[in-house]
Design a protein around this motif. Structure first.
Motif, mmCIF file in Angstrom:
data_model
loop_
_atom_site.group_PDB
_atom_site.id
_atom_site.type_symbol
_atom_site.label_atom_id
_atom_site.label_comp_id
_atom_site.label_asym_id
_atom_site.label_seq_id
_atom_site.Cartn_x
_atom_site.Cartn_y
_atom_site.Cartn_z
ATOM 1 N N GLY A 113 -3.339 -6.130 -1.228
ATOM 2 C CA GLY A 113 -2.004 -5.839 -1.730
ATOM 3 C C GLY A 113 -1.032 -6.945 -1.371
ATOM 4 O O GLY A 113 -1.173 -7.606 -0.337
ATOM 5 N N PHE B 5 0.809 -1.211 0.000
ATOM 6 C CA PHE B 5 0.000 0.000 0.000
ATOM 7 C C PHE B 5 0.849 1.270 0.000
ATOM 8 O O PHE B 5 0.308 2.374 -0.057
ATOM 9 C CB PHE B 5 -0.949 0.014 1.206
ATOM 10 C CG PHE B 5 -2.111 -0.942 1.073
ATOM 11 C CD1 PHE B 5 -2.264 -1.748 -0.042
ATOM 12 C CD2 PHE B 5 -3.058 -1.041 2.082
ATOM 13 C CE1 PHE B 5 -3.328 -2.634 -0.168
ATOM 14 C CE2 PHE B 5 -4.137 -1.919 1.974
ATOM 15 C CZ PHE B 5 -4.266 -2.731 0.855
ATOM 16 N N ARG C 154 -1.472 -3.972 -5.953
ATOM 17 C CA ARG C 154 -2.679 -3.850 -5.135
ATOM 18 C C ARG C 154 -3.891 -3.916 -6.057
ATOM 19 O O ARG C 154 -3.848 -3.459 -7.208
ATOM 20 C CB ARG C 154 -2.662 -2.559 -4.323
ATOM 21 C CG ARG C 154 -2.441 -1.310 -5.132
ATOM 22 C CD ARG C 154 -2.044 -0.112 -4.277
ATOM 23 N NE ARG C 154 -3.080 0.286 -3.343
ATOM 24 C CZ ARG C 154 -2.940 1.326 -2.499
ATOM 25 N NH1 ARG C 154 -1.820 2.030 -2.474
ATOM 26 N NH2 ARG C 154 -3.930 1.644 -1.674
#
Length: 876
Positions: free
Chosen positions: A223, A181, A214
């Motif tokens: 992700g 992320f 992701r």
């Protein structure tokens, strides 16, 4: 034949020519780039409950700009190093990189940095993404084992807060890896290259890769990230040494001199393999679940080939000597028919460390954020260290104790490289195993007030951890070989050690290290009559279990005084530790189990304040209490004994001290920081640590079974302090015209002084801390413009005492000032591809140490590799 770890050598002239030519390029560059010493945003635990933030860092300036803002906004006193791109750090491992951080001092041996001090102290806690990480029975991980290619940043905390795990009396180093992320979408990066080491005369690969993505799915956002790294490093180190001065007045009136002198040719093949992963799942905006882990495998096959001159000892030897002018210390000694030992210490070190964690972050209610995590750490270390001495008689020997500042040994009269002139002398059969594990659970929360007032938010958390550590090794001491066994009776044992530097002798016969490791049983059979290894020593064994419970609370407050905004974080950490220690001690001639149970509770308050004097000027002040626990080996209730044997073994013993207490410190930090541009800052800081119970070691005479042993044990000192100052400056000269606007500079310096007092050992009272340099500094030239990035970094630290009374009463072992010049030159071919030329130890630094007087009592003189590498970084 040039000797290597496998007893043979391979020519790599083509690779060597390409990479060695890089030294001239680096020197001619004039300005080469550095990764700035910059800072990070929040404490380790607070990071676990922060909202998601996308990180896209490219370029030295961008990294400096982002990290500088983080430092400015931080509550703690922090310095950090941030990658300027995915997988791109200034050095191949974390310890090397940290040498550029203000207040950090490192020690280099075996071709790399391996000891890290913060403001002169070794009491450091190491974290991985905010979790404690360690190696087997230690309290911290060897930072050199972590490849830089996997890192997002490294944070150095110099002030403590309640949410940080206790244990770092000098500071906390938190190694941060990437997560999926952190990136906007699909991201991949590959770094590949090769490094040539000059003395090792080898070129080795350095490769790493990362892939991350992701996805939006019906169950939320998901992700995944995976990374791998492989670094190989053939290294070489050369040493000439003297032993401590002792009485030799039987040769000349009032003469002192070393009993032994020698040369050491060190060769190693170091391999580090690592892999990491991170999985994130966000089913809603208020909940995130993650799992991540890191595994490292460190394998080091290395050897030390000794030439040990015994110029005072031989059959019918005759000798004459001279003194260093104006002293009673030996300068030269000419001997005939003297015994000489050629010894090989073969080593195989194999360490595997892994950590895995599962956790979640939850916005439970307006203003309330909660997180919880459980992690498991495992670490195993197996080592072998067979040592074989061989003996010859040299017709002629001339030794000098202080030639060029160190030892020089010259032989003549027979071929020193011919195995036919040697016989087996003695074997030291050594091996052992260490194991460590930990299960760690924690839960944290933050509640942010809805109304503006004195209190901004409250933090709280609990932690429970169970830690085990165990170690055992074989009995120490040597076994003498039967008289007259030639070394040629063991095929494959016969190699030649060689030196690139001329210490009087450049080559000699040596036992092959690879044969010693792979055929230890055959060597045992020839010397002891059995191929069985030496038994494990119950006196070296310990198995400790430690349970730690901690509870903390903190409050973030803020107000204005005379129009000046002031922020503060007040906290208290309460920590309780229950320990069960098990070892073995000898009663008469038998080992009996020895155990010790202990428990302690500590209260660790902390307060960090920050005043924004202007928008670009910040003043900080912090006060805290910290604690560091003894290493597990220091607590070992058992004792291992080595009986006197032969000409080089004294009766010695080593053991722990189960009555050791954690040592504590009251810490005071104050700083003034001026952020005059987005990539420019100047700061000055003052600090003081006041210690109680600082742990040191000493050698004492102990009697066991009627024999006297020089026994090494740790002990708690009484009181002590360390204080000093730091200054730092960094800027890019953006206002200069044209090409010159890419120039930048970075500089920092640290001054430290401190000492301990102890009634139990007056010889150590009032002495500065062993290992601490009074002065250290870094100066870095920077350039980044038109796709070119360059760095030329000079690191220096002043002399320091390594061991007090090492050469006898009043003869302290002192290391001379150390320095290193490193550089890099990179070019960004396009948005996805960068090529970089790197170099380290460009000035070919020579290490020296000595006992109290450098001119009279030199000990070691050492030469290291000069390294040059070429790397390609590609990302999408």
């Amino acid at each position: 034949m040039k000797h290597s770890i496998c007893g043979t050598c391979e020519s790599q002239a083509k690779h060597r020519l390409v990479l060695k030519s890089g030294v001239a390029v680096l020197a001619a560059a004039g300005l080469l780039t550095a990764f700035p010493v910059i800072a990070q945003e929040t404490a380790a635990a607070a990071d676990a409950v922060q909202p998601e933030a996308t990180v896209t860092v490219t370029g030295v300036r961008r990294a400096a700009q982002s990290a500088q803002k983080i430092k400015k906004d931080a509550d703690n006193v922090i310095d950090s190093i941030v990658a300027d791109d995915i997988g791109k750090f200034p050095d191949t491992n974390v310890a090397e990189t940290l040498a550029r951080v203000t207040g950090v001092q490192v020690r280099r041996d075996g071709g790399e940095a391996n000891t890290v001090l913060i403001r002169g102290l070794p009491g450091i806690a190491t974290l991985l993404n905010g979790r404690e990480l360690f190696t087997t029975t230690g309290r911290y991980i060897q930072l050199a084992d972590i490849p830089s290619a996997m890192l997002q940043r490294v944070d150095v905390y110099k002030s403590q807060s309640a949410d940080l795990p206790e244990g770092g009396i000098a500071g906390v180093i938190d190694v941060r890896t990437n997560r999926p992320f952190d990136f906007k979408g699909f991201t991949a990066a590959v770094n590949g290259g090769a490094t040539n080491n000059s003395q090792a005369d080898r070129t080795d690969p350095n490769v790493s890769g990362m892939i991350s993505n992701r996805w939006k799915t019906p169950i939320g956002e998901v992700g995944a990230l995976f990374g791998v790294s492989y670094v190989r490093n053939h290294y070489s180190e050369e040493r000439a040494f003297n032993t401590k001065p002792i009485d030799k007045s039987w040769l000349l009136p009032n003469l002192t001199g070393p009993d032994l002198m020698g040369l050491q040719s060190i060769h190693g093949d170091r391999r580090r393999t690592a892999a990491n992963y991170a999985l994130q799942w966000k089913p809603s905006q208020d909940l995130e679940v993650y799992a991540e882990g890191l595994a490292t495998h460190y394998l080091n096959n290395f050897e030390t080939d000794y030439l040990v001159a015994l110029p005072w000892w031989g059959p019918g030897d005759t000798m004459s000597g001279t003194k260093i002018p104006g002293s009673n210390q030996l300068q030269t000694l000419t001997s005939h028919n003297v015994n000489t030992i050629m010894s090989t210490q073969a080593n195989r070190a194999d360490n595997v460390t892994q950590q895995h964690a599962i956790g979640a972050r939850w916005n439970a209610a307006p203003g309330l954020r909660l997180s919880s995590e459980i992690s498991r750490t495992l670490s195993d270390y197996d080592w072998q260290n067979p040592i074989l001495d061989t003996l010859t008689v040299m017709p002629n020997s001339v030794v000098t104790t202080n030639a060029g500042g160190g030892a020089n040994i010259s032989y003549s009269g027979q071929d020193i490289t011919n195995p036919a002139n040697y016989r087996l002398d003695q074997l030291f059969d050594r091996y052992g195993h260490d194991h460590g594990s930990s299960t760690d659970w924690r839960a944290d929360g933050t509640y942010t007030m809805a109304d503006e007032g004195l209190f901004k938010d409250f933090g709280f958390g609990v932690r429970a951890a169970k830690r085990t550590a165990a170690s055992i090794k074989s009995f120490e001491g040597s076994v003498l070989a039967p008289d007259g066994i030639p070394v040629t009776s063991l095929p494959g044992l016969n190699c030649t050690a060689s030196m690139q530097n001329n210490w009087g002798t450049t080559a000699w016969y040596t036992p092959c290290a690879s044969y010693l490791i792979s055929n230890t049983g055959a060597v045992r059979q020839a010397i002891t009559g059995t191929s069985a290894g030496k038994a494990l020593d119950p006196g070296s064994y310990f198995a400790d279990e430690e349970k730690n419970y901690a509870l903390y609370g903190k409050a973030h407050i803020g107000w204005e005084t005379a129009g000046i905004p002031i922020d503060g974080v007040l906290g208290m950490r309460i920590t309780k530790t229950d320990s069960d220690l098990l070892g073995n001690s000898m009663v008469g001639t038998a080992y009996v189990p020895t155990s010790k149970t202990s428990s302690d509770t500590a209260y660790l308050p902390s307060a960090n304040f920050k005043a924004s004097l202007r928008q670009d000027v910040i003043a900080r002040f912090s006060v805290s209490k910290t604690l560091t626990r003894p290493d597990f080996a220091q607590l070992n209730p058992g004792t291992a004994y080595i009986n006197a044997n032969g000409t080089t073994n004294l009766a010695t013993a080593s053991g722990g001290n189960p009555d050791l207490k954690p040592f504590t410190a009251r810490n005071y930090d104050g700083s003034l920081e001026w952020y005059f541009s987005s990539t420019g800052m100047a700061s000055v800081a003052l600090f003081r640590h006041e210690f109680k119970g600082y742990i040191q070691t000493k050698v004492v005479k102990e009697t066991f079974n009627g024999a006297t042993y020089d026994t090494t044990r740790p002990f708690n000192t009484d009181d002590g302090y360390l204080q000093g100052a730091e200054v730092a400056y960094r800027t890019f000269f953006d206002k200069l015209p044209g090409v010159w606007s890419g120039l930048g500079v970075e500089a920092n310096a640290t001054y430290t002084e401190g000492q301990t007092s102890t009634a139990s050992d007056p010889t150590l009272s009032g002495k500065p801390f062993a290992g601490m340099s009074k002065w250290s500094y870094n100066v870095v030239g920077l350039y980044e413009k038109y796709g070119v990035s360059a760095r030329l970094a000079y690191n220096w630290r002043s002399k320091f005492v390594q061991t007090y009374n090492d050469g006898g009463p009043g003869l302290d072992l002192i290391a001379s000032p150390m320095s290193s010049l490193d550089g890099s030159l990179g070019y960004k071919i396009n948005e996805n591809t960068t090529v970089t030329l790197t170099g380290s130890n460009l000035l070919n630094f020579k290490y020296t140490d000595y006992w109290s007087n450098k001119a009279l009592y030199p000990r070691d003189t050492r030469r290291y590799d000069r390294s040059v590498g070429v790397f390609l970084n590609w990302k999408i």
